[in-house]
Design a protein around this motif. Structure first.
Motif, PDB file in Angstrom:
ATOM      1  N   GLU A   2      -4.595   0.232   7.428  1.00  0.00           N
ATOM      2  CA  GLU A   2      -3.925   0.092   6.135  1.00  0.00           C
ATOM      3  C   GLU A   2      -4.132  -1.308   5.565  1.00  0.00           C
ATOM      4  O   GLU A   2      -4.333  -1.475   4.358  1.00  0.00           O
ATOM      5  N   GLU A   3      -4.102  -2.315   6.457  1.00  0.00           N
ATOM      6  CA  GLU A   3      -4.292  -3.687   5.992  1.00  0.00           C
ATOM      7  C   GLU A   3      -5.750  -4.108   6.040  1.00  0.00           C
ATOM      8  O   GLU A   3      -6.259  -4.700   5.079  1.00  0.00           O
ATOM      9  N   ILE A  27       1.092  -5.100   3.129  1.00  0.00           N
ATOM     10  CA  ILE A  27      -0.210  -5.574   3.614  1.00  0.00           C
ATOM     11  C   ILE A  27      -0.526  -6.943   3.013  1.00  0.00           C
ATOM     12  O   ILE A  27      -1.682  -7.291   2.767  1.00  0.00           O
ATOM     13  N   SER A  28       0.533  -7.729   2.780  1.00  0.00           N
ATOM     14  CA  SER A  28       0.386  -8.984   2.047  1.00  0.00           C
ATOM     15  C   SER A  28      -0.560  -9.978   2.704  1.00  0.00           C
ATOM     16  O   SER A  28      -1.152 -10.819   2.011  1.00  0.00           O
ATOM     17  N   ASP A  29      -0.720  -9.919   4.023  1.00  0.00           N
ATOM     18  CA  ASP A  29      -1.621 -10.873   4.686  1.00  0.00           C
ATOM     19  C   ASP A  29      -3.088 -10.618   4.338  1.00  0.00           C
ATOM     20  O   ASP A  29      -3.922 -11.525   4.445  1.00  0.00           O
ATOM     21  N   LEU A  30      -3.407  -9.388   3.947  1.00  0.00           N
ATOM     22  CA  LEU A  30      -4.793  -9.026   3.589  1.00  0.00           C
ATOM     23  C   LEU A  30      -5.780  -9.539   4.639  1.00  0.00           C
ATOM     24  O   LEU A  30      -6.794 -10.161   4.325  1.00  0.00           O
ATOM     25  N   TYR A  51       0.857  -1.184   0.000  1.00  0.00           N
ATOM     26  CA  TYR A  51       0.000   0.000   0.000  1.00  0.00           C
ATOM     27  C   TYR A  51       0.895   1.236   0.000  1.00  0.00           C
ATOM     28  O   TYR A  51       1.630   1.490   0.955  1.00  0.00           O
ATOM     29  N   ALA A  90      -7.158  -7.177  10.770  1.00  0.00           N
ATOM     30  CA  ALA A  90      -5.875  -6.609  11.204  1.00  0.00           C
ATOM     31  C   ALA A  90      -6.097  -5.351  12.037  1.00  0.00           C
ATOM     32  O   ALA A  90      -7.071  -4.613  11.846  1.00  0.00           O
ATOM     33  N   TRP A 123      -7.488  -2.905   3.294  1.00  0.00           N
ATOM     34  CA  TRP A 123      -6.821  -3.305   2.057  1.00  0.00           C
ATOM     35  C   TRP A 123      -6.347  -2.102   1.252  1.00  0.00           C
ATOM     36  O   TRP A 123      -6.664  -1.939   0.072  1.00  0.00           O
TER      37      TRP A 123
END
Length: 389
Positions: free
Chosen positions: A358-359, A347-350, A337, A354, A362
């Motif tokens: 930011e995550e 923010i790869s875990d989506l 992001y 969270a 998304w």
């Protein structure tokens, strides 16, 4: 599946204050406009493809001094040279600092094979009344990635398809299932043909009776998609070859969703997954929640014992596309992001749950719809309480 770790860090370059990206098989950039997503990827290409870029500029008769800012005016586009600061900008590629002036000075001696195929966001500008423009047809200050992409698809239409009249749908180009869906979702049953005009071939839409629809009456989505379709054709040649060139390892597609309806976006994502199956590593930029929905869902399905049948049902794939669906479950994506403050966040875990917005939001693509839902629910509940009293 490619498993080498490749990492790029950029500091103090235009709108980018600090951005470090570890590339996956599929890497997705999200964030507001003008936060450096495209800039980051263009610098990534410059680091990988300096030799082929140098050769293209020289063949076009373009010259520049040893100053990086002047070269960047040619490469990134007019006005972008000042984004680079010799004193403050830092480039760190795979944990090694890159001195841009030194990197560029050795371009003429480096490999000339292109490693990154770049489909830019401005791709609609590649076609003039249905004819792809040449590299030299653009202004010197236009971005290199736009000019190079346009030259590539021009060469393909004028040489590889020199004797063809039909361009889409064509047997042997793409899988039958995705061809059928694209013809319905984007072309509304029309075909894409090549018509010879003044010793060159131009693209026109045609119906079953042969009636021609020239470029200027196409829908916005058709004008956006056709250059991208040409790019996919280049990357996925007909015949037994799975890739155009073994040296070509990466594909960057900016904003693949532009002008497209939801089903068409899913079809483009299917094509991106096909690229991954063929051994390319793919980078996307996007402003569409549906793109991250697909990335998120593939992760959840894979972690919870899902099968290719689940992926096929999600993407509306045919049984003949099972190989693409199976491979999609092996993909390990990375998502970043790019924030308005100039910093990029992983923010790869989506994770929707969270702690950080930011995550959980998304990268801003889902938080607004969630906020709208909250406001609507609050208004409805307030109305019901008032009504009950």
């Amino acid at each position: 599946m490619p498993n080498t770790v490749e990492r790029l860090r950029i500091e103090n370059f235009g709108p980018i204050v600090e951005a470090e990206v570890e590339f996956g098989d599929l890497t997705v950039f999200v964030g507001p406009q003008a936060t450096g997503k495209s800039l980051f990827l263009q610098i990534f290409k410059l680091l990988q493809d300096r030799g082929s870029i140098w050769e293209r500029f020289k063949s076009a008769g373009l010259v520049w001094t040893s100053q990086p800012q002047e070269f960047l005016e040619l490469y990134l586009g007019e006005g972008m040279g000042s984004a680079y600061s010799p004193d403050n900008t830092r480039l760190i590629w795979n944990d090694e600092a890159v001195e841009l002036a030194k990197h560029l000075s050795g371009a003429n001696k480096s490999k000339k094979d292109e490693q990154i195929f770049y489909i830019p966001a401005q791709r609609v500008m590649c076609l003039s009344r249905g004819l792809p423009l040449r590299f030299v047809d653009f202004q010197a200050g236009d971005p290199f990635v736009l000019r190079q992409f346009s030259e590539t698809i021009y060469q393909m239409t004028q040489t590889e398809f020199a004797r063809a009249s039909r361009f889409f749908p064509v047997s042997g180009r793409m899988r039958e299932g995705v061809r059928r869906r694209l013809q319905e979702s984007i072309f509304a049953g029309l075909g894409l043909s090549l018509k010879r005009q003044q010793h060159q071939k131009r693209l026109v839409l045609t119906d079953e009776s042969g009636r021609e629809l020239p470029y200027l009456v196409w829908s916005a989505g058709q004008r956006e998609f056709v250059p991208m379709l040409l790019g996919f054709y280049w990357l996925m040649p007909s015949g037994k070859a799975s890739r155009r060139d073994e040296a070509l390892r990466w594909v960057i597609i900016e904003e693949p969703e532009m002008g497209l309806h939801a089903q068409a976006i899913l079809d483009v994502m299917t094509l991106a997954l096909e690229l991954l199956r063929r051994g390319y590593r793919v980078c996307l930029t996007s402003h569409a929640p549906l793109v991250l929905d697909v990335v998120w869902a593939l992760g959840v399905i894979g972690r919870h014992g899902g099968t290719d049948a689940d992926v096929r049902r999600m993407l509306n794939l045919s049984p003949q596309e099972a190989e693409v669906a199976k491979h999609a479950l092996q993909v390990r994506p990375r998502v970043y992001y790019f924030q308005r403050n100039g910093r990029a966040v992983d923010i790869s875990d989506l994770d929707p749950g969270a702690e950080h917005i930011e995550e959980s939001g998304w990268g801003g693509l889902t938080e607004f719809s969630g906020k709208i839902g909250e406001v609507v629910a609050e208004v409805v509940n307030r109305y019901e309480r008032k009504k009950a009293s």
